[in-house]
Design a protein around this motif. Structure first.
Motif, short mmCIF file in Angstrom:
data_model
loop_
_atom_site.label_atom_id
_atom_site.label_comp_id
_atom_site.label_asym_id
_atom_site.label_seq_id
_atom_site.Cartn_x
_atom_site.Cartn_y
_atom_site.Cartn_z
N ALA A 123 43.99 49.00 39.86
CA ALA A 123 44.55 49.24 38.61
C ALA A 123 44.25 50.34 37.74
O ALA A 123 43.93 50.41 36.58
N GLY A 124 44.56 51.45 38.56
CA GLY A 124 44.27 52.71 37.91
C GLY A 124 42.63 52.98 37.91
O GLY A 124 42.12 52.91 38.84
N ASN A 125 42.25 53.22 36.84
CA ASN A 125 40.82 53.40 36.46
C ASN A 125 39.93 51.97 36.47
O ASN A 125 38.67 52.13 36.37
N HIS A 126 40.70 50.90 36.80
CA HIS A 126 40.10 49.68 36.86
C HIS A 126 40.53 49.04 38.17
O HIS A 126 41.43 49.29 38.69
N THR A 127 39.66 48.01 38.48
CA THR A 127 39.96 47.05 39.70
C THR A 127 39.92 45.75 39.07
O THR A 127 39.16 45.22 38.37
N VAL A 128 40.89 44.98 39.57
CA VAL A 128 41.11 43.43 39.06
C VAL A 128 40.69 42.67 40.35
O VAL A 128 41.10 42.71 41.33
N PHE A 129 39.41 41.91 39.89
CA PHE A 129 38.62 41.07 40.96
C PHE A 129 39.21 39.62 40.69
O PHE A 129 39.32 39.00 39.68
N VAL A 130 39.58 38.91 41.86
CA VAL A 130 40.12 37.61 41.84
C VAL A 130 39.28 36.80 42.33
O VAL A 130 38.96 37.20 43.53
N PHE A 131 38.71 35.96 41.77
CA PHE A 131 37.58 35.08 42.51
C PHE A 131 37.92 33.54 42.41
O PHE A 131 38.32 33.02 41.40
N GLU A 132 37.51 32.57 43.22
CA GLU A 132 37.83 31.13 43.07
C GLU A 132 36.33 30.79 42.55
O GLU A 132 35.39 30.80 43.01
N VAL A 133 36.46 29.68 41.53
CA VAL A 133 35.51 29.24 40.65
C VAL A 133 34.76 27.99 41.59
O VAL A 133 35.50 27.11 41.96
#
Length: 230
Positions: A123-133
């Protein structure tokens, strides 16, 4: 683009933590959201420059602690304006470890959740991390801190690496007295004599010049010499 439109989006304020080779690190983040309930899945957005980003990519594990509304600026400053490359953020902060050995802060925290990263998106200068709780618990009862409350009531500031546009400081045209405000040249925190600094036992009505010599910025811990008249 009018960045003020972005300020109408509601956010919380969280501590996102991870681990790498036995070392702990964490940061303040406002971009955290549940994206699924089967399985329970969350997403967090982390700046690529931040050490926490490196730790999450390395270990694949992450924790999110939900801050209470009256969290002191000193705690937010430790995790929001200091780098884990220079200081151990957990040295004087109450925390525990998950089953995988990932830290989560328990001080001024209402609840925490933890899990394993299952995907990431650039996401440009960010990374979106998806995690399972796979681990979550309520630690205390109270009202969660919102991004708006942090700015409007706590008078907090936004670091350069945050995913949202920094909020503009409102200009006060009239004041009830002649006491001047002073701004921290490191993080942008504004000391307002009318408000004082309750978290540091500085009473309202205390002029900047009357602050103790060892008083420090409640956000970034800079000394008085780092402040300039607004």
């Amino acid at each position: 683009m009018n960045s003020k439109a972005l300020h109408q989006i509601t956010y919380g304020l969280y501590l996102v933590c991870s681990v790498k080779d036995g070392a702990n690190n964490g940061q303040v983040a406002n971009a955290a959201i549940q994206v699924s309930n089967n399985p329970v899945t969350f997403a967090v957005s982390i700046n690529k420059e931040n050490l926490t980003h490196e730790f999450i990519q390395s270990s694949g594990f992450v924790t999110v602690s939900v801050l209470e509304q009256e969290t002191p600026l000193t705690l937010i400053g430790t995790f929001g304006f200091r780098s884990g490359r220079d200081t151990d953020k957990f040295a004087e902060v109450s925390h525990q470890l998950t089953q995988e050995g990932v830290p989560y802060v328990t001080e001024h925290v209402l609840s925490y959740l933890a899990g394993k990263v299952v995907g990431e998106m650039d996401a440009g200068n960010h990374t979106v991390f998806v995690f399972e709780v796979d681990e979550a618990e309520v630690l205390a009862q109270g009202t969660p801190m919102t991004y708006a409350y942090y700015h409007q009531v706590k008078r907090g500031t936004t670091p350069r690496t945050a995913p949202v546009a920094p909020q503009e400081k409102e200009v006060t045209k009239e004041r009830s007295d002649s006491m001047d405000k002073y701004v921290c040249t490191i993080c942008g925190y504004v000391y307002d004599p009318e408000e004082g600094d309750p978290d540091s036992d500085v009473a309202p009505g205390t002029p900047f010049e009357k602050l103790p010599d060892d008083w420090i910025c409640p956000i970034c811990a800079a000394g008085k010499d780092a402040f300039e008249k607004e």
